[in-house]
Write a protein that holds these residues in place. Structure first.
Motif, PDB file in Angstrom:
ATOM      1  N   PRO A 568     -10.584  -1.657  -9.931  1.00 38.73           N
ATOM      2  CA  PRO A 568     -11.445  -0.687  -9.240  1.00 38.73           C
ATOM      3  C   PRO A 568     -10.813  -0.177  -7.949  1.00 38.73           C
ATOM      4  O   PRO A 568      -9.750  -0.636  -7.518  1.00 38.73           O
ATOM      5  CB  PRO A 568     -12.696  -1.514  -8.938  1.00 38.73           C
ATOM      6  CG  PRO A 568     -12.149  -2.900  -8.699  1.00 38.73           C
ATOM      7  CD  PRO A 568     -10.954  -3.038  -9.617  1.00 38.73           C
ATOM      8  N   ASP A 569     -11.484   0.782  -7.331  1.00 34.87           N
ATOM      9  CA  ASP A 569     -11.149   1.271  -5.984  1.00 34.87           C
ATOM     10  C   ASP A 569      -9.713   1.783  -5.885  1.00 34.87           C
ATOM     11  O   ASP A 569      -8.968   1.461  -4.959  1.00 34.87           O
ATOM     12  CB  ASP A 569     -11.356   0.162  -4.931  1.00 34.87           C
ATOM     13  CG  ASP A 569     -12.771  -0.403  -4.964  1.00 34.87           C
ATOM     14  OD1 ASP A 569     -13.695   0.394  -5.214  1.00 34.87           O
ATOM     15  OD2 ASP A 569     -12.924  -1.616  -4.763  1.00 34.87           O
ATOM     16  N   LEU A 570      -9.284   2.605  -6.874  1.00 36.30           N
ATOM     17  CA  LEU A 570      -7.955   3.181  -6.786  1.00 36.30           C
ATOM     18  C   LEU A 570      -7.935   4.301  -5.758  1.00 36.30           C
ATOM     19  O   LEU A 570      -8.847   5.128  -5.704  1.00 36.30           O
ATOM     20  CB  LEU A 570      -7.515   3.751  -8.148  1.00 36.30           C
ATOM     21  CG  LEU A 570      -7.336   2.749  -9.289  1.00 36.30           C
ATOM     22  CD1 LEU A 570      -6.862   3.478 -10.532  1.00 36.30           C
ATOM     23  CD2 LEU A 570      -6.351   1.660  -8.907  1.00 36.30           C
ATOM     24  N   LEU A 571      -6.902   4.317  -4.928  1.00 34.68           N
ATOM     25  CA  LEU A 571      -6.740   5.405  -3.972  1.00 34.68           C
ATOM     26  C   LEU A 571      -6.176   6.609  -4.707  1.00 34.68           C
ATOM     27  O   LEU A 571      -5.353   6.471  -5.623  1.00 34.68           O
ATOM     28  CB  LEU A 571      -5.790   4.988  -2.850  1.00 34.68           C
ATOM     29  CG  LEU A 571      -6.264   3.828  -1.974  1.00 34.68           C
ATOM     30  CD1 LEU A 571      -5.174   3.486  -0.963  1.00 34.68           C
ATOM     31  CD2 LEU A 571      -7.557   4.176  -1.263  1.00 34.68           C
ATOM     32  N   PRO A 572      -6.600   7.832  -4.337  1.00 35.43           N
ATOM     33  CA  PRO A 572      -6.046   9.012  -5.002  1.00 35.43           C
ATOM     34  C   PRO A 572      -4.545   9.123  -4.761  1.00 35.43           C
ATOM     35  O   PRO A 572      -4.059   8.857  -3.666  1.00 35.43           O
ATOM     36  CB  PRO A 572      -6.808  10.173  -4.349  1.00 35.43           C
ATOM     37  CG  PRO A 572      -7.273   9.641  -3.033  1.00 35.43           C
ATOM     38  CD  PRO A 572      -7.548   8.180  -3.261  1.00 35.43           C
ATOM     39  N   GLY A 573      -3.796   9.451  -5.806  1.00 39.25           N
ATOM     40  CA  GLY A 573      -2.340   9.558  -5.669  1.00 39.25           C
ATOM     41  C   GLY A 573      -1.955  10.720  -4.777  1.00 39.25           C
ATOM     42  O   GLY A 573      -2.573  11.779  -4.795  1.00 39.25           O
ATOM     43  N   THR A 574      -0.969  10.535  -3.969  1.00 37.88           N
ATOM     44  CA  THR A 574      -0.493  11.592  -3.092  1.00 37.88           C
ATOM     45  C   THR A 574       0.379  12.565  -3.881  1.00 37.88           C
ATOM     46  O   THR A 574       0.966  12.215  -4.896  1.00 37.88           O
ATOM     47  CB  THR A 574       0.332  10.986  -1.950  1.00 37.88           C
ATOM     48  OG1 THR A 574       1.443  10.289  -2.497  1.00 37.88           O
ATOM     49  CG2 THR A 574      -0.503  10.037  -1.130  1.00 37.88           C
ATOM     50  N   GLU A 575       0.421  13.796  -3.383  1.00 41.09           N
ATOM     51  CA  GLU A 575       1.315  14.762  -4.011  1.00 41.09           C
ATOM     52  C   GLU A 575       2.745  14.296  -3.774  1.00 41.09           C
ATOM     53  O   GLU A 575       3.124  13.969  -2.656  1.00 41.09           O
ATOM     54  CB  GLU A 575       1.100  16.158  -3.420  1.00 41.09           C
ATOM     55  CG  GLU A 575      -0.212  16.793  -3.850  1.00 41.09           C
ATOM     56  CD  GLU A 575      -0.279  16.963  -5.366  1.00 41.09           C
ATOM     57  OE1 GLU A 575       0.750  17.332  -5.957  1.00 41.09           O
ATOM     58  OE2 GLU A 575      -1.344  16.718  -5.947  1.00 41.09           O
ATOM     59  N   SER A 576       3.534  14.266  -4.822  1.00 39.31           N
ATOM     60  CA  SER A 576       4.864  13.679  -4.706  1.00 39.31           C
ATOM     61  C   SER A 576       5.866  14.474  -5.513  1.00 39.31           C
ATOM     62  O   SER A 576       5.531  15.069  -6.533  1.00 39.31           O
ATOM     63  CB  SER A 576       4.854  12.222  -5.190  1.00 39.31           C
ATOM     64  OG  SER A 576       6.162  11.725  -5.305  1.00 39.31           O
ATOM     65  N   ALA A 584      -1.393  -3.685  -8.975  1.00 42.39           N
ATOM     66  CA  ALA A 584      -2.536  -4.529  -8.638  1.00 42.39           C
ATOM     67  C   ALA A 584      -2.195  -5.966  -8.986  1.00 42.39           C
ATOM     68  O   ALA A 584      -1.525  -6.228  -9.990  1.00 42.39           O
ATOM     69  CB  ALA A 584      -3.787  -4.082  -9.402  1.00 42.39           C
ATOM     70  N   VAL A 585      -2.646  -6.905  -8.151  1.00 49.60           N
ATOM     71  CA  VAL A 585      -2.418  -8.332  -8.372  1.00 49.60           C
ATOM     72  C   VAL A 585      -3.745  -9.062  -8.175  1.00 49.60           C
ATOM     73  O   VAL A 585      -4.458  -8.824  -7.186  1.00 49.60           O
ATOM     74  CB  VAL A 585      -1.366  -8.905  -7.395  1.00 49.60           C
ATOM     75  CG1 VAL A 585      -1.218 -10.409  -7.599  1.00 49.60           C
ATOM     76  CG2 VAL A 585      -0.018  -8.212  -7.596  1.00 49.60           C
ATOM     77  N   GLY A 586      -4.080  -9.925  -9.152  1.00 47.02           N
ATOM     78  CA  GLY A 586      -5.323 -10.690  -9.041  1.00 47.02           C
ATOM     79  C   GLY A 586      -6.568  -9.829  -9.064  1.00 47.02           C
ATOM     80  O   GLY A 586      -7.578 -10.169  -8.426  1.00 47.02           O
ATOM     81  N   GLY A 587      -6.523  -8.700  -9.769  1.00 47.92           N
ATOM     82  CA  GLY A 587      -7.675  -7.816  -9.864  1.00 47.92           C
ATOM     83  C   GLY A 587      -7.866  -6.917  -8.661  1.00 47.92           C
ATOM     84  O   GLY A 587      -8.836  -6.160  -8.603  1.00 47.92           O
ATOM     85  N   ARG A 588      -6.954  -6.930  -7.693  1.00 46.35           N
ATOM     86  CA  ARG A 588      -7.100  -6.133  -6.478  1.00 46.35           C
ATOM     87  C   ARG A 588      -5.985  -5.094  -6.408  1.00 46.35           C
ATOM     88  O   ARG A 588      -4.806  -5.407  -6.516  1.00 46.35           O
ATOM     89  CB  ARG A 588      -7.049  -7.045  -5.256  1.00 46.35           C
ATOM     90  CG  ARG A 588      -7.313  -6.329  -3.920  1.00 46.35           C
ATOM     91  CD  ARG A 588      -7.508  -7.367  -2.825  1.00 46.35           C
ATOM     92  NE  ARG A 588      -6.297  -8.155  -2.601  1.00 46.35           N
ATOM     93  CZ  ARG A 588      -5.336  -7.802  -1.732  1.00 46.35           C
ATOM     94  NH1 ARG A 588      -5.457  -6.697  -1.016  1.00 46.35           N
ATOM     95  NH2 ARG A 588      -4.294  -8.580  -1.568  1.00 46.35           N
ATOM     96  N   TYR A 589      -6.399  -3.834  -6.212  1.00 51.15           N
ATOM     97  CA  TYR A 589      -5.435  -2.742  -6.097  1.00 51.15           C
ATOM     98  C   TYR A 589      -4.702  -2.854  -4.766  1.00 51.15           C
ATOM     99  O   TYR A 589      -5.309  -3.001  -3.708  1.00 51.15           O
ATOM    100  CB  TYR A 589      -6.159  -1.396  -6.190  1.00 51.15           C
ATOM    101  CG  TYR A 589      -5.271  -0.196  -5.924  1.00 51.15           C
ATOM    102  CD1 TYR A 589      -4.294   0.175  -6.842  1.00 51.15           C
ATOM    103  CD2 TYR A 589      -5.409   0.557  -4.757  1.00 51.15           C
ATOM    104  CE1 TYR A 589      -3.470   1.271  -6.612  1.00 51.15           C
ATOM    105  CE2 TYR A 589      -4.598   1.660  -4.514  1.00 51.15           C
ATOM    106  CZ  TYR A 589      -3.632   2.007  -5.446  1.00 51.15           C
ATOM    107  OH  TYR A 589      -2.821   3.096  -5.206  1.00 51.15           O
ATOM    108  N   LEU A 590      -3.345  -2.786  -4.817  1.00 51.48           N
ATOM    109  CA  LEU A 590      -2.552  -2.992  -3.610  1.00 51.48           C
ATOM    110  C   LEU A 590      -1.938  -1.711  -3.060  1.00 51.48           C
ATOM    111  O   LEU A 590      -1.707  -1.596  -1.851  1.00 51.48           O
ATOM    112  CB  LEU A 590      -1.426  -3.990  -3.888  1.00 51.48           C
ATOM    113  CG  LEU A 590      -1.861  -5.398  -4.336  1.00 51.48           C
ATOM    114  CD1 LEU A 590      -0.645  -6.263  -4.593  1.00 51.48           C
ATOM    115  CD2 LEU A 590      -2.760  -6.034  -3.289  1.00 51.48           C
ATOM    116  N   GLY A 591      -1.606  -0.755  -3.924  1.00 50.30           N
ATOM    117  CA  GLY A 591      -0.981   0.462  -3.443  1.00 50.30           C
ATOM    118  C   GLY A 591      -0.130   1.102  -4.526  1.00 50.30           C
ATOM    119  O   GLY A 591      -0.279   0.821  -5.714  1.00 50.30           O
TER     120      GLY A 591
END
Length: 778
Positions: A568-576, A584-591
């Motif tokens: 959950p809680d994915l940050l919107p991807g930046t224009e690249s 994500a590690v352990g169910g947590r989105y990291l970046g």
């Protein structure tokens, strides 16, 4: 009125009412199967039933498929290839057989439940192709012995030819002055000198013809043997009846020049052989584990005891033993079946298996066989268009050609028997010897072989010769994006909170299981980190990877991949301007890791050249469409550009495009393996020494991709060169036979012309192709 029809006695296919067989191949095979005097080997090959012996000879052994590769010295013409590649017609236990003419090897796949190794070998012996069963390292010495025997036969024939010519000189220049006693002595000496030439030097031609006729088939040795026996018989008859001294000078000279021709053809074919090991084509390597981690080592330098790190999707390059606790292997490129097999520590692993799960550590048990891996690559697999390593030249050329020559020789012999009986056998011998299908049969292989050598010098490696012909027919070129048109920079930028050491280790341990270029770039950016065991590894092509490390689930890939796996809680991807890997590690989105991608140097000019040449150009990619405008600006010649494509969608698009003409698919072989197999020509782009993609028809070094227009132009030109070589070889046979039929060509001159014709065609094909390649910038 009812029209009568007939079916082939062997295969059941329709055939003319007056015939019993639809082709010469069925006639030959039926003759072998219904030989009135069946071959009984006794216990000669009983040792092949011993499990230890079979294990040492087999390249692979599974429940329903086994493979062996044996050297067969008797292979020497296209008829040999014709029969050996149809072993499945002899026994249903044979699955497939392929011949490597240059190495004189036959690779056979068979069902061990229906046919034992012993029975398979006995079949080969029965049809006259006894294999060398090499259980020790002295095979090279034996092969050297064969070459030595050939030189002994050649030397014996040359010695006899020189002395017979010497003893015949008085008969040539002053027969009326020659003393009758000396004439008789010289004739007797000529007869004595001719005997070892007949029974030793000519033995390979006579034995080859006898084997062919005994099994009701025809090889090139048959007309040669008939010519030899006709000339010797005529000479012997003249001596016994007092009609003259015979033609022993012509006979010994004939054998001498035939052996020279066969030796030169063999040396030429060996020197120009285009079916080589991977060291001749691509510096294939494996990752060897050492004190400082894994490092690539060339395949030829692997030794028993080396520990290899084999990642998900990579091939095991040699027979090995599993050191990891467990692994999943896919033997699709060996057996044709893609169902993964679970193996445990200590299991024997066969060369050609692909790791299907988490990376595995294996221990080398047997040195790598590069010719075997080449054979795996050459083998037809997958569900794409039917492919064959044979060229379009009819593979039954020799039987039909020889039949025509025998008919012509018989007709000419009958005509001369009525007009000049003493010349009849002389004419028949000349016709049988001068006619040679080898020049015709060599035209295409050597032309395309020369093209493949030029390709290889510039980093382009084709699976077999017919790929060159397929390239000449291409009308549409489709490209993958990541790893094909673009190349990733070594730097990667992480957007998110700084990763902790445990998070870095967990993420790196999972990503290093994958061979995808984005995964490898991220791993390189995160080093150094501690490598931890990975469980439940999974990779979905075009989406991402996941696995469990120390109880924590690690997920990396696209946003859709993370969402589908409950992150959950994915940050919107930046224009690249590059590609992104969300983690994500352990169910947590990291970046997100951002990897900058640039268009490969020289591709803009490549696209312009392809467009000017009339090719349709398209792009299919599994990435998001963020880079559409940037790619369109850099490569405006690209037509249809489709993003977010799954492997199945790529394959479906290739299939649709094939309806408009032949398609060449260019990709990295990871997410587009199905599209590569589905295209008429699949080219895998490789940027490192251990990228090996058997699904493709060709491998191109990433730095050489910009030369694709030159590769395609050379392929088109080679088709025209092949046609010219065909015309040259046909012209030789027409001119040679026209002189022979009129009795204006001696058997000795015929023996000289036969190898000269083949060498002329080879020189024309290779020389013209070399000039064309240089003109095309290769």
């Amino acid at each position: 009125m009812e029209i009568s029809t007939a079916v082939c006695t062997h295969c059941g296919a329709p055939c003319p009412p007056a015939e019993h067989f639809c082709c010469a191949g069925c006639r030959a095979v039926y003759g072998v199967l219904h030989d009135a005097t069946p071959y009984d080997p006794g216990d000669t090959y009983a040792f092949l039933d011993l499990p230890d012996v079979a294990d040492r000879l087999l390249k692979f052994r599974g429940d329903h498929l086994a493979t062996f590769v044996f050297r067969v010295p008797a292979i020497h013409c296209s008829s040999c290839v014709y029969l050996l590649e149809r072993l499945s017609q002899l026994d249903a236990g044979f699955v497939e057989s392929r011949v490597d003419f240059g190495r004189k090897e036959v690779s056979v796949r068979f069902d061990p439940e229906r046919l034992s190794l012993r029975k398979a070998v006995e079949w080969l012996v029965r049809i006259g192709y006894t294999p060398q069963l090499e259980l020790d390292p002295k095979a090279d010495a034996r092969r050297s012995g064969e070459a030595r025997d050939r030189w002994i036969k050649l030397g014996l024939a040359g010695f006899a030819f020189g002395n017979v010519m010497l003893f015949s000189l008085p008969e040539y220049f002053a027969p009326e002055l020659l003393d009758p006693f000396l004439k008789k002595v010289f004739t007797t000496l000529n007869l004595v000198l001719s005997l070892p030439v007949l029974f030793i030097s000519a033995s390979e031609f006579l034995s080859g013809a006898w084997t062919a006729l005994r099994h009701r088939t025809v090889t090139l040795d048959v007309p040669i043997a008939l010519g030899i026996l006709a000339l010797y018989g005529q000479s012997l008859s003249d001596i016994l009846t007092g009609g003259g001294p015979g033609y022993f000078d012509s006979f010994t000279g004939l054998i001498f020049f035939l052996l020279i021709g066969r030796t030169m053809q063999g040396k030429t074919y060996e020197a120009l052989s285009f079916d080589r090991s991977h060291t001749s084509y691509f510096p294939l390597a494996a990752n060897v584990l050492g004190p400082e981690g894994a490092h690539p080592v060339p395949l030829g330098e692997l030794a028993p005891g080396d520990r290899l790190f084999v990642r998900h999707g990579e091939l095991i390059p040699c027979d090995a033993e599993l050191e990891s606790e467990s692994a999943q292997l896919d033997y699709q490129f060996v057996t044709g079946e893609s169902t993964p097999v679970d193996v445990a520590r200590g299991a024997r692993l066969f060369a050609g298996g692909r790791v299907a799960g988490a990376a595995a550590t294996v221990v080398v048990r047997q040195a790598a066989s590069q010719s075997y891996l080449t054979e795996l690559w050459n083998r037809v697999n997958g569900s794409g268009p039917a492919r064959s390593s044979r060229l379009r030249l009819p593979d039954a050329l020799s039987p039909w050609f020889t039949g025509l020559v025998v008919v012509l020789a018989t007709g000419a012999g009958l005509w001369w028997a009525q007009h000049d009986a003493g010349k009849a056998l002389y004419v028949v011998s000349s016709i049988l010897i001068v006619a040679c299908p080898c020049a015709l049969a060599m035209a295409a292989p050597f032309t395309f072989g020369a093209v493949r050598r030029r390709y290889a010098r510039h980093g382009f490696y084709t699976r077999h010769a017919s790929v060159v012909e397929d390239l000449a027919n291409v009308r549409t070129v489709m490209f993958d994006k990541t790893g094909t048109l673009t190349e990733s920079r070594t730097d990667a930028l992480f957007l998110g909170a700084p990763l902790t050491q445990p998070e870095t280790s967990a993420l790196g341990s999972v990503l290093m299981q994958s061979v995808h270029p984005l995964s490898r770039r991220v791993v390189e950016a995160m080093r150094p980190f501690e490598t931890l065991p990975v469980a439940d590894f999974r990779e979905e092509k075009g989406h991402g990877v996941m696995g469990t490390v120390a109880g924590n689930r690690v997920v990396a890939g696209s946003a859709a991949w993370l969402t589908r796996n409950g992150i959950p809680d994915l940050l919107p991807g930046t224009e690249s301007a590059g590609s992104q890997v969300l983690v994500a590690v352990g169910g947590r989105y990291l970046g997100v890791w951002e990897i900058r991608q640039d268009v490969r140097p020289g591709l803009s000019a490549m696209m312009r050249k392809l467009a000017r040449a009339g090719y349709r150009l398209a792009l299919t990619s599994g990435d998001s469409p963020r880079q559409r405008e940037r790619l369109k600006a850099a490569l405006p010649e690209l037509g249809d550009m489709r993003f977010g494509q799954t492997p199945a969608e790529k394959w479906a698009w290739v299939e649709a495009e094939r309806g408009r003409g032949a398609v060449c698919m260019v990709g990295d072989g990871l997410n587009d393996a199905a599209a590569l197999r589905g295209a008429d020509v699949g080219i895998a782009v490789a940027d490192d020494v251990h990228a090996f993609t058997p699904a493709s028809d060709a491998i191109v070094d990433g730095a050489a991709l910009a030369r694709l227009p030159a590769f395609l132009r050379l392929a088109r030109g080679s088709v025209a060169i092949t046609a010219a070589a065909y015309v040259l070889s046909v012209a030789y046979n027409v001119v040679g036979l026209s002189f022979a039929v009129r009795g204006e060509l001696t058997p000795l001159v015929s023996a000289i012309l036969m190898p000269v014709s083949s060498i002329t065609v080879i020189a024309f094909a290779t020389g013209t192709t070399t000039l064309l390649a240089k003109w095309r910038g290769l």
